[in-house]
Write an enzyme that holds these catalytic residues in place. Structure first.
Site, PDB file in Angstrom:
ATOM      1  N   ARG A 204       2.794  17.470  15.582  1.00  0.00           N
ATOM      2  CA  ARG A 204       1.819  17.725  14.511  1.00  0.00           C
ATOM      3  C   ARG A 204       2.281  17.204  13.149  1.00  0.00           C
ATOM      4  O   ARG A 204       1.824  17.681  12.111  1.00  0.00           O
ATOM      5  CB  ARG A 204       1.474  19.214  14.439  1.00  0.00           C
ATOM      6  CG  ARG A 204       0.776  19.730  15.701  1.00  0.00           C
ATOM      7  CD  ARG A 204       0.239  21.138  15.489  1.00  0.00           C
ATOM      8  NE  ARG A 204      -0.529  21.565  16.655  1.00  0.00           N
ATOM      9  CZ  ARG A 204      -0.009  22.227  17.692  1.00  0.00           C
ATOM     10  NH1 ARG A 204       1.273  22.525  17.693  1.00  0.00           N
ATOM     11  NH2 ARG A 204      -0.781  22.576  18.704  1.00  0.00           N
ATOM     12  N   LYS A 226      -3.401   4.973   5.569  1.00  0.00           N
ATOM     13  CA  LYS A 226      -4.348   4.812   6.668  1.00  0.00           C
ATOM     14  C   LYS A 226      -3.564   4.430   7.923  1.00  0.00           C
ATOM     15  O   LYS A 226      -2.822   3.443   7.937  1.00  0.00           O
ATOM     16  CB  LYS A 226      -5.364   3.718   6.356  1.00  0.00           C
ATOM     17  CG  LYS A 226      -6.520   4.162   5.493  1.00  0.00           C
ATOM     18  CD  LYS A 226      -7.566   3.059   5.419  1.00  0.00           C
ATOM     19  CE  LYS A 226      -8.789   3.481   4.636  1.00  0.00           C
ATOM     20  NZ  LYS A 226      -9.804   2.407   4.590  1.00  0.00           N
ATOM     21  N   GLU A 268      -6.251 -10.621   1.634  1.00  0.00           N
ATOM     22  CA  GLU A 268      -6.279  -9.306   0.986  1.00  0.00           C
ATOM     23  C   GLU A 268      -5.880  -9.404  -0.483  1.00  0.00           C
ATOM     24  O   GLU A 268      -6.380  -8.658  -1.322  1.00  0.00           O
ATOM     25  CB  GLU A 268      -5.370  -8.326   1.726  1.00  0.00           C
ATOM     26  CG  GLU A 268      -5.793  -8.005   3.147  1.00  0.00           C
ATOM     27  CD  GLU A 268      -6.994  -7.075   3.228  1.00  0.00           C
ATOM     28  OE1 GLU A 268      -7.517  -6.667   2.163  1.00  0.00           O
ATOM     29  OE2 GLU A 268      -7.410  -6.737   4.351  1.00  0.00           O
ATOM     30  N   LYS A 310      -3.782  -1.299  -5.378  1.00  0.00           N
ATOM     31  CA  LYS A 310      -4.081  -0.365  -4.295  1.00  0.00           C
ATOM     32  C   LYS A 310      -3.535   1.023  -4.585  1.00  0.00           C
ATOM     33  O   LYS A 310      -4.194   2.031  -4.288  1.00  0.00           O
ATOM     34  CB  LYS A 310      -3.530  -0.872  -2.965  1.00  0.00           C
ATOM     35  CG  LYS A 310      -3.935   0.058  -1.810  1.00  0.00           C
ATOM     36  CD  LYS A 310      -3.896  -0.577  -0.462  1.00  0.00           C
ATOM     37  CE  LYS A 310      -4.519   0.352   0.572  1.00  0.00           C
ATOM     38  NZ  LYS A 310      -4.488  -0.227   1.937  1.00  0.00           N
ATOM     39  N   GLU A 320     -10.933   8.128   0.782  1.00  0.00           N
ATOM     40  CA  GLU A 320     -12.058   7.206   0.805  1.00  0.00           C
ATOM     41  C   GLU A 320     -13.410   7.895   0.697  1.00  0.00           C
ATOM     42  O   GLU A 320     -14.312   7.686   1.506  1.00  0.00           O
ATOM     43  CB  GLU A 320     -12.017   6.354   2.081  1.00  0.00           C
ATOM     44  CG  GLU A 320     -12.790   5.061   1.981  1.00  0.00           C
ATOM     45  CD  GLU A 320     -12.496   4.105   3.127  1.00  0.00           C
ATOM     46  OE1 GLU A 320     -13.352   3.980   4.006  1.00  0.00           O
ATOM     47  OE2 GLU A 320     -11.413   3.487   3.136  1.00  0.00           O
ATOM     48  N   ARG A 324     -12.194   4.257  -3.010  1.00  0.00           N
ATOM     49  CA  ARG A 324     -11.313   3.533  -2.090  1.00  0.00           C
ATOM     50  C   ARG A 324     -12.089   2.633  -1.132  1.00  0.00           C
ATOM     51  O   ARG A 324     -11.555   1.628  -0.648  1.00  0.00           O
ATOM     52  CB  ARG A 324     -10.444   4.520  -1.305  1.00  0.00           C
ATOM     53  CG  ARG A 324      -9.412   3.824  -0.425  1.00  0.00           C
ATOM     54  CD  ARG A 324      -8.386   4.774   0.145  1.00  0.00           C
ATOM     55  NE  ARG A 324      -7.449   4.045   0.990  1.00  0.00           N
ATOM     56  CZ  ARG A 324      -6.380   4.591   1.566  1.00  0.00           C
ATOM     57  NH1 ARG A 324      -6.103   5.860   1.369  1.00  0.00           N
ATOM     58  NH2 ARG A 324      -5.591   3.863   2.329  1.00  0.00           N
ATOM     59  N   ASN A 328     -12.590  -2.389   0.863  1.00  0.00           N
ATOM     60  CA  ASN A 328     -13.029  -2.967   2.138  1.00  0.00           C
ATOM     61  C   ASN A 328     -14.030  -4.101   1.966  1.00  0.00           C
ATOM     62  O   ASN A 328     -14.852  -4.349   2.860  1.00  0.00           O
ATOM     63  CB  ASN A 328     -13.629  -1.877   3.026  1.00  0.00           C
ATOM     64  CG  ASN A 328     -12.596  -0.871   3.477  1.00  0.00           C
ATOM     65  OD1 ASN A 328     -11.500  -1.241   3.889  1.00  0.00           O
ATOM     66  ND2 ASN A 328     -12.928   0.407   3.384  1.00  0.00           N
ATOM     67  N   HIS A 331     -14.909  -6.326   4.927  1.00  0.00           N
ATOM     68  CA  HIS A 331     -14.349  -5.752   6.146  1.00  0.00           C
ATOM     69  C   HIS A 331     -15.404  -5.369   7.176  1.00  0.00           C
ATOM     70  O   HIS A 331     -15.130  -5.424   8.382  1.00  0.00           O
ATOM     71  CB  HIS A 331     -13.481  -4.544   5.798  1.00  0.00           C
ATOM     72  CG  HIS A 331     -12.142  -4.897   5.223  1.00  0.00           C
ATOM     73  ND1 HIS A 331     -12.009  -5.708   4.113  1.00  0.00           N
ATOM     74  CD2 HIS A 331     -10.882  -4.561   5.598  1.00  0.00           C
ATOM     75  CE1 HIS A 331     -10.714  -5.847   3.833  1.00  0.00           C
ATOM     76  NE2 HIS A 331     -10.020  -5.159   4.711  1.00  0.00           N
ATOM     77  N   HIS A 335     -14.573  -6.900  10.515  1.00  0.00           N
ATOM     78  CA  HIS A 335     -14.273  -6.085  11.684  1.00  0.00           C
ATOM     79  C   HIS A 335     -15.220  -6.403  12.841  1.00  0.00           C
ATOM     80  O   HIS A 335     -14.821  -6.336  14.014  1.00  0.00           O
ATOM     81  CB  HIS A 335     -14.360  -4.604  11.326  1.00  0.00           C
ATOM     82  CG  HIS A 335     -13.218  -4.110  10.499  1.00  0.00           C
ATOM     83  ND1 HIS A 335     -13.197  -2.859   9.919  1.00  0.00           N
ATOM     84  CD2 HIS A 335     -12.040  -4.696  10.144  1.00  0.00           C
ATOM     85  CE1 HIS A 335     -12.069  -2.701   9.245  1.00  0.00           C
ATOM     86  NE2 HIS A 335     -11.359  -3.806   9.363  1.00  0.00           N
ATOM     87  N   HIS A 348      -6.394 -10.720  11.361  1.00  0.00           N
ATOM     88  CA  HIS A 348      -7.209  -9.822  10.534  1.00  0.00           C
ATOM     89  C   HIS A 348      -7.659 -10.504   9.243  1.00  0.00           C
ATOM     90  O   HIS A 348      -8.836 -10.464   8.875  1.00  0.00           O
ATOM     91  CB  HIS A 348      -6.412  -8.557  10.206  1.00  0.00           C
ATOM     92  CG  HIS A 348      -7.122  -7.615   9.286  1.00  0.00           C
ATOM     93  ND1 HIS A 348      -8.283  -6.947   9.643  1.00  0.00           N
ATOM     94  CD2 HIS A 348      -6.843  -7.221   8.013  1.00  0.00           C
ATOM     95  CE1 HIS A 348      -8.679  -6.191   8.642  1.00  0.00           C
ATOM     96  NE2 HIS A 348      -7.830  -6.335   7.628  1.00  0.00           N
TER      97      HIS A 348
END
Length: 447
Positions: A204, A226, A268, A310, A320, A324, A328, A331, A335, A348
């Protein structure tokens, strides 16, 4: 420049080098559309001479003249004898980003963030032969009581899945690691995402450290917490927000990075300039050849400025909820390319580059930006040897089916990050003409 507007979200993050703050400030007006209300929030603070600016946890005192020097500063002037440090300000979960050459030869940087006496290094088949021994040596130098285990995963985006993740858990359990252990991610974005997710889940939650070895990971994926894995129906759909103890960016690791990976990471870097840092984008246009040629000063400056951008955004919007999401840009389209075309077929950054061109095209069709921005984006991506269109095999239906399960969909409404206004401004919104989205898809797809 003294009459310009200064937007709080364009201030650089607080660094432990307080004296360098004024050198890193970008001055420009901007606005942000928040997703909850789809209303445009204009946040400006005019300044003449010296002004104090407050936003979230950030407080800076700067002068107009020092802000104006930010773009003209030579990257080499930002270097010092020790590492550059950018702080990610998250209260009791704050952590430093160390940036500089030869940092893996400074054991104290790593050791000060190791909890307990047991460490698991997660890396891949490409990075392990080059850097694993160096990292183990740094972790154990003058520390005979520290023991280090390692797990070496296959290399590639197509392995960023549950089966591969289980190899990390298997090693941790077989080694009888406890809650005082520290996981170390040594590699690119795939390794960082999987190691971070494993650390968030094992017992955990255990401590972890990021050692990114690609431009992509150094300027983006290693910063902000992330973590996660891909699902066959969508990228990064399974994961958690989980912050590291520190991010250690040894810029010397880029010496072994393939040219294609270098270019992928620059996508990026370019993104930060487009969405929130116009001065940084202008610097990129002047220095793109130096970046492609691996000039160490140019790369160090690009990494630092990207991390500052960032870190500030993450400090203000960790999970986000609005701000935030603007990170993206491109993206959602990108994606879809990665998922539809096949994980690993395009890197990517290559998919994101094509996705940014599509987002810029849509922004222009909506009348939100002028044509000069469209041309500048295509020009810099071409100079970086990045794609400016999706693969020919991508169809409109492939885009739409994948975009329908994008993480930014809310109540069935696809929200996009689009450019709006002068360079360095963007919106995150679902309030756009759906016909224009179709026009963009039709213009880039044959069917």
């Amino acid at each position: 420049m003294g009459s310009s507007s200064l937007c709080p979200r364009q201030l650089v993050s607080l660094s432990t080098h307080r004296s360098s703050l004024s050198k890193s400030l970008a001055a420009a007006g901007s606005f942000l559309r928040l997703p909850n209300s789809d209303s445009c929030l204009s946040s400006r603070a005019n300044f003449n001479g010296a002004s104090a600016l407050n936003f979230g946890r950030l407080r800076l005192h700067v002068s107009a003249s020092s802000a104006a020097q930010a773009v003209e500063q030579s990257p080499s002037e930002t270097s010092s004898s020790g590492p550059t440090v950018v702080e990610v300000d998250l209260g009791d979960r704050s952590y430093p980003i160390y940036i500089g050459p030869g940092l893996l030869d400074q054991p104290d940087l790593l050791q000060r963030h190791v909890h307990g006496k047991r460490v698991l290094v997660v890396t891949n088949t490409t990075i392990a032969p080059i850097y694993l021994d160096k990292v183990v040596s740094a972790l154990t130098y003058m520390k005979p009581n520290v023991s280090v285990e390692s797990v070496i995963l296959p290399d590639g985006e197509k392995y960023k899945n549950m089966d591969t993740l289980m190899k990390v858990f298997d090693k941790a359990i077989e080694s009888r690691l406890d809650r005082r252990c520290t996981f170390v991610a040594l590699g690119g974005g795939v390794i960082g995402d999987m190691c971070g997710y494993a650390a968030a889940s094992f017992l955990r939650g255990v401590n972890f450290i990021q050692i990114p070895t690609t431009v992509m990971a150094q300027v983006d994926s290693s910063v902000g917490g992330k973590t996660g894995i891909n699902h066959r129906l969508g990228k990064n759909l399974i994961g958690a927000f989980y912050q590291p103890q520190c991010v250690l960016i040894d810029t010397d690791t880029l010496n072994t990075l393939p040219d294609r990976e270098l270019a992928s990471g620059l996508a990026e870097v370019i993104k930060y300039g487009l969405i929130r840092d116009a001065e940084f984008f202008q610097w990129q246009e002047k220095n793109i050849k130096s970046l492609m040629a691996r000039d160490p000063h140019a790369l160090a400056y690009a990494i630092k400025r990207s991390c500052e951008n960032k870190a500030e955004v993450v400090s203000l919007d960790e999970r986000e909820s609005g701000l935030r999401a603007t990170l993206n840009l491109g993206h959602t389209f990108g994606h879809a390319i990665e998922t539809g075309f096949g994980y690993g077929e395009w890197l990517h950054g290559e998919a994101i580059a094509a996705g940014m061109v599509m987002a810029v095209d849509m922004s222009y069709r909506l009348g939100w930006i002028d044509e000069s921005i469209v041309k500048r984006v295509e020009n810099i991506l071409q100079q970086a040897k990045l794609p400016t269109a999706p693969p020919e095999t991508m169809t409109i239906e492939m885009f739409k089916s994948v975009m329908a399960v994008d993480k930014k969909v809310a109540d069935g409404l696809l929200r996009l990050i689009l450019l709006k206004g002068p360079l360095g401004n963007c919106v995150f919104t679902g309030d756009y003409d759906r016909n224009v989205l179709d026009e963009t898809l039709y213009s880039f797809c044959k069917s």
